[in-house]
Each structure stands twice: as C-alpha cells, then as structure tokens.
Design a protein around this motif. Structure first.
Motif, short mmCIF file in Angstrom:
data_model
loop_
_atom_site.label_atom_id
_atom_site.label_comp_id
_atom_site.label_asym_id
_atom_site.label_seq_id
_atom_site.Cartn_x
_atom_site.Cartn_y
_atom_site.Cartn_z
N SER A 1 4.33 13.21 21.14
CA SER A 1 4.76 12.13 22.04
C SER A 1 4.46 12.40 23.51
O SER A 1 5.09 11.81 24.39
CB SER A 1 6.27 11.86 21.92
OG SER A 1 6.54 11.39 20.63
N LYS B 1 -0.88 11.44 23.98
CA LYS B 1 -2.30 11.69 23.67
C LYS B 1 -2.97 10.43 23.14
O LYS B 1 -4.03 10.02 23.62
CB LYS B 1 -2.43 12.82 22.63
CG LYS B 1 -1.80 14.13 23.06
CD LYS B 1 -1.91 15.20 22.01
CE LYS B 1 -1.08 14.95 20.76
NZ LYS B 1 0.37 14.90 20.96
N SER B 2 -2.33 9.82 22.13
CA SER B 2 -2.95 8.66 21.50
C SER B 2 -3.00 7.48 22.48
O SER B 2 -3.96 6.72 22.51
CB SER B 2 -2.19 8.26 20.24
OG SER B 2 -2.15 9.36 19.36
N THR B 3 -1.96 7.36 23.29
CA THR B 3 -1.94 6.29 24.29
C THR B 3 -3.12 6.46 25.26
O THR B 3 -3.80 5.49 25.61
CB THR B 3 -0.62 6.33 25.08
OG1 THR B 3 0.46 6.28 24.15
CG2 THR B 3 -0.52 5.19 26.07
N THR C 1 4.16 10.94 15.80
CA THR C 1 3.46 9.82 15.18
C THR C 1 2.26 10.27 14.35
O THR C 1 2.17 9.97 13.17
CB THR C 1 2.97 8.84 16.27
OG1 THR C 1 4.10 8.45 17.03
CG2 THR C 1 2.32 7.63 15.67
N ASP D 1 6.00 8.99 35.04
CA ASP D 1 6.78 7.81 35.48
C ASP D 1 8.21 7.87 34.94
O ASP D 1 9.08 7.15 35.41
CB ASP D 1 6.09 6.53 35.01
CG ASP D 1 5.95 6.48 33.50
OD1 ASP D 1 5.49 7.51 32.92
OD2 ASP D 1 6.29 5.46 32.89
N SER E 1 0.73 6.57 31.97
CA SER E 1 0.03 5.37 31.52
C SER E 1 0.66 4.16 32.18
O SER E 1 1.84 3.88 31.95
CB SER E 1 0.13 5.28 30.00
OG SER E 1 -0.05 3.95 29.61
N1 LIG Z 1 6.75 5.88 30.13
C1 LIG Z 1 5.64 6.31 29.55
N2 LIG Z 1 5.52 6.25 28.22
C2 LIG Z 1 4.37 6.70 27.68
C3 LIG Z 1 3.30 7.21 28.45
N3 LIG Z 1 2.31 7.57 27.62
C4 LIG Z 1 2.73 7.29 26.37
N4 LIG Z 1 3.96 6.75 26.39
C5 LIG Z 1 4.78 6.36 25.25
O1 LIG Z 1 5.18 7.55 24.63
C6 LIG Z 1 5.21 7.40 23.22
C7 LIG Z 1 4.35 8.48 22.61
O2 LIG Z 1 3.00 8.26 22.92
P1 LIG Z 1 1.82 8.66 21.95
O3 LIG Z 1 0.59 8.25 22.63
O4 LIG Z 1 2.07 8.16 20.59
O5 LIG Z 1 1.98 10.22 21.97
P2 LIG Z 1 1.18 11.31 21.15
O6 LIG Z 1 1.01 12.45 22.05
O7 LIG Z 1 -0.03 10.70 20.57
O8 LIG Z 1 2.22 11.68 20.01
P3 LIG Z 1 1.98 12.32 18.58
O9 LIG Z 1 0.86 11.59 17.97
O10 LIG Z 1 3.25 12.15 17.87
O11 LIG Z 1 1.66 13.75 18.83
C8 LIG Z 1 4.74 5.99 22.95
O12 LIG Z 1 5.83 5.19 22.74
C9 LIG Z 1 4.02 5.59 24.23
O13 LIG Z 1 4.10 4.21 24.46
C10 LIG Z 1 3.48 7.23 29.88
O14 LIG Z 1 2.63 7.70 30.63
N5 LIG Z 1 4.66 6.79 30.35
#
Ligand SMILES: Nc1nc2c(ncn2[C@@H]2O[C@H](COP(=O)(O)OP(=O)(O)OP(=O)(O)O)[C@@H](O)[C@H]2O)c(=O)[nH]1
Ligand SMILES: [Mg+2]
Length: 457
Positions: free
Chosen positions: A53, A56-58, A76, A210, A246
């Motif tokens: 979380s 990364k994926s975002t 995720t 943020d 993001s």
């Molecule tokens: N406020 C905020 N939320 C974010 C940001 N980047 C991602 N998110 C949120 O954080 C959550 C996790 O983001 P992901 O992109 O799924 O994170 P990940 O690193 O891919 O997570 P895993 O696949 O579980 O390892 C999502 O609900 C996104 O919408 C950011 O810069 N700011």
C-alpha cells in the motif's frame, strides 16, 4: 525502415565483442557468456518495490495513463506483474508465469528456480502504451512484515533480489505510515547490489506524503526514513529521497505541499530515462562478471603454479635417483645375489657393452620413474588439491575490500572446480586467459564506457 537507435547499435557491439573475445575463455571456466548477454536481448527493466500500500500500483497506473493495476488500502497485489508493450506481431493480453519463465526470448529464465508457487504469482501483461514501447515495468507484491512473509510459499526476498539484479532502475517506495519498517525490503536489494556502483540504479521514494498532517509531520517521517536508510546502507551520506504523492489518489493537496508536485513529474521522467541507464548497467554487469572471472583464473593459476613447483622438485630428485639407479642397480644386485656377472659400469669400462648389460640399468631407471609417477598421481597431486580446497584463501592476494567482496562470491566456485576438475585446471593456460581478460577490461570495456558516457551526454 526505422533507423536503429544508438543504444541498440552499441548493445549489439558489446554483445559481439563479448562473444568473440570472452566466449572461449568463459567456456574454459564452465561459464556461459550467453547468460551475460541475455539481458541485452530484451527491453530495459524498471522494478518497483516497497511496502504494501505504498502506492506502487497507483504510480504505475499514473505512468500508463490507465487503470491497469488494481489498487487498494489493504495488501492488494500478490503477484509480480511485468508490464510492457506488445512487440510487432504480438497482441495485447496476458502471458502466464509458466510461459514467461520458459520463453527464451524473455530474460526471466532465472526465476524458474523459485518454483511453482512463484510461477503462479507471475504474469506478463502486454499493453499498448507509449512509455512501455521502450521499457518494461515490474509491479511487485508489497512487502509485509517478516512473519507473514513466510506464508507466501516462495522466497519473496530472493525473487526481489533476482529482479533487482536484472533491473536497470529500481524504485524503492515507502510511505509515511511505514517509514520505520524498511529493513526487509532493503535487505533484498542490498544483497544483490553489493558494489557502490549498483547504488546509482536505486531511487528512493517517500510516497503518499499528502497524508501527513502538516509539514512538521512530514519532516518527522522523512527523518525516520533517513535514519533507517543510513542504518541499512551503512552510508554516511543520505541518498536523495523523492517526496511524492499521487494527486489523484489523495483527497486534496494539503496547504504548502504543492511544491512537491514537481517531484512526482521528475520521478516519472526518470523512469522514462531507464533505457539510458541500461547500457551503463550492462557494462557494470560485464565489469563485475569479468572481475570475478579474473580472480577465479588467478586463484586457479596459483593452484597450477604451486603444483608445477612441487612437481619440478620431485622430477629433479627422480632424475637424480634415476641416474644413480641406471648405474648402480646391477652393482647392488651383484653384491647381494652375485648376479649379473658383469655390471654395466664394468662393461662400460671394458668398452664391451651387450644388451644384457643394459637390461638392469633400464629396469632400474624405469622402476624409479614408475614409482615417482605413482607418487605424483596418488599422493602429491591429491594432497595438493586437498590442501588448496581446504585453504582456498591462500590462492589469492586480497589487498582491497573490493577484491575481498569479489572473492566472497567466487570462492565456492573455485572450490567446486578444484573438487570436480582439478586435473583439467593443470592444462589450462590461465596466464594467457588472465592477460586477455585484463586487456578486455582495460581496452574494450573502457572504450564502451566512454562511448556510453559521450553518447548520452
Ligand atoms: N493519499 C494518497 N493515497 C494514495 C497515494 N498513492 C496511492 N494511494 C492509495 O493507497 C492505496 C494503496 O495504493 P496501491 O497503489 O494499491 O499500493 P501498492 O503499493 O500497489 O500496494 P500493494 O499492491 O498491496 O503492495 C490505494 O487506495 C491508493 O488509492 C498517494 O500518494 N496519496
Ligand atoms: Mg500494488
């Protein structure tokens, strides 16, 4: 037809030179130059790793401009996803892990060793996207705490390490909530990027800033991350850490945080520059492998030379005893058994030598050389091999930390070569090979480095 890009031309040049000049030498030491060349055949790789979380994926979705990867607050992704554009003749779509690790046109064969549990958590997605034309992105399952890690069924850190070794750019992403729990993640890449040189392929990102309450909160998170990083890297300096978020994922940009919007753009720009880092990475890789090979050859050369020295001492003694045996075997026999009638020396002095006179001297000299050869094969050589296997460190002079690091990596291999093919090592011209490797490092590799430097500046 589209003109070839300079990096493609240079990559081919590197490949051809390596094959031609180093290929035969690699073979001598049970290595395959093709393995070193393989990454050159495919696209530059950008690996994105970090806590779960952390976004990364975002970030990947943002780069691609579409919602390809699932995102969410709980852990995720549980799969490694390689994202790239279809090559001419290929269609958009997903390629399952089993195909990914078995397809020879892809560079992921080395992941096969992590087993079926990984293969079922590996996928390649072909998507038409401008940024993916020139590179591939790898989205990874986020790092969990180390207890849960054990439940994955495969060596997660091992896989991350292997991908980091292949990647031209590694983005290490953290978020303020977990800035203090980076140890495991860092350990994975640290193990595979031991040289200082590897460090410039890693970009550190503190994402989701943020969500910090205010600037003071951000400074605290940043401080925690810096402290942890310095603990991990052992570096005195703090590497640059990108502070990003993001703009679309968060609710709103907190007051005062607008200045960091541009870091996100800079980070994205860096990703698109991965192809430029790639040649440098490949040259570093060639450099590393050649230096390993060099030390290996040097160790085997000293194994060979030390044996030659021992052999010569035995040979000289044998020759001396052989000469004595030639002249005195029959004298001795005559003294004990009163046979033969006329020893060789008497015949020689009389000036009348028959075949019979020569028989015992020849038997004597043959017996001495026969025994000596038996001694060399059964005792001297096995003992020498055994000694070198037990004391491998005596085969090399390690006067720098750098050499000690390299030795750490090749030591096991030298022991293996000595255990399995010690005899073969005696007949290899290590000296000449060392010379050739040194020449390649000094001339060809230096020229390529120069070309990459001037070509891209
Ligand atoms: N406020 C905020 N939320 C974010 C940001 N980047 C991602 N998110 C949120 O954080 C959550 C996790 O983001 P992901 O992109 O799924 O994170 P990940 O690193 O891919 O997570 P895993 O696949 O579980 O390892 C999502 O609900 C996104 O919408 C950011 O810069 N700011
Ligand atoms: Mg994800």
């Amino acid at each position: 037809m589209e003109a070839e890009k300079p990096d493609v031309i240079l990559a081919r040049e590197i490949k051809d030179k390596l094959r031609k000049k180093m290929g035969p030498i690699f073979e001598r030491y049970d290595l395959n130059v093709e393995e070193l060349i393989r990454p050159l055949q495919w696209r530059p790789l950008v690996l994105i790793i970090g806590n779960y979380s952390s976004g990364k994926s975002t970030f990947i979705n943002e780069l691609l401009g579409t919602q390809i990867q699932r995102t969410g607050q709980a852990p995720t992704d549980d799969s490694f996803t390689i994202l790239t554009a279809p090559a001419p003749g290929e269609k958009e779509g997903e390629v399952p892990g089993a195909t990914v690790v078995n397809d020879e046109s892809l560079p992921f064969e080395s992941l096969r060793k992590f087993g079926d549990a990984l293969i079922s958590h590996l996928v390649l997605k072909r998507i038409n996207s401008p940024i993916l034309q020139d590179l591939a992105l790898v989205d990874t399952p986020g790092m969990l705490d180390s207890v849960t890690e054990k439940d994955r069924g495969y060596d997660y850190l091992g896989v991350v390490g292997e991908l980091a070794r292949m990647a031209d750019l590694v983005i290490l992403m953290f978020d303020p909530h977990k800035a203090g729990t980076i140890k495991e993640t860092y350990k994975a890449i640290r193990a595979t990027l031991p040289e200082a040189a590897g460090e410039d392929r890693v970009i550190y990102v503190l994402n989701r800033i943020d969500e910090c309450e205010n600037i003071a909160d951000l400074v605290r998170s940043y401080g925690t991350l810096c402290w942890n990083l310095s603990q991990m890297t052992g570096r005195k300096d703090i590497p640059r850490i990108y502070l990003t978020f993001s703009p679309s994922a968060g609710k709103k940009v907190p007051a005062g945080f607008e200045i960091w919007l541009s870091e996100r753009e800079e980070l994205k720009k860096n990703v698109s520059k991965a192809p430029q880092l790639r040649l440098n990475h490949i040259l570093q890789e060639v450099d590393r492998v050649l230096r390993e090979l060099l030390l290996k050859a040097e160790a085997l050369k000293s194994f060979q030379e030390a044996f030659k020295k021992k052999f010569w001492t035995v040979f000289k003694t044998t020759t001396l005893i052989g000469i004595l045996a030639f002249f005195f075997t029959d004298v001795l026999m005559k003294l004990i058994f009163n046979y033969p009638q006329t020893p060789f020396i008497s015949a020689l002095l009389n000036g009348h030598i028959t075949f019979e006179n020569l028989l015992w001297p020849i038997v004597g000299i043959l017996a001495v050389f026969g025994l000596s050869s038996l001694y060399v094969q059964r005792i001297l050589f096995p003992n020498h091999v055994k000694y070198c296997i037990e004391n491998p460190d005596k085969l090399v002079v390690l006067d720098t930390d750098y050499l000690r690091d390299i030795w750490e990596r090749v030591r096991g291999n030298v022991i293996e070569l000595l255990s399995k093919q010690a005899r073969k090592q005696l007949w290899i011209s290590h000296k000449k090979n060392i010379q050739k490797i040194k020449e390649f490092l000094k001339q060809d590799l230096a020229r390529f480095y120069e070309k990459v430097r001037t070509g891209w500046s």
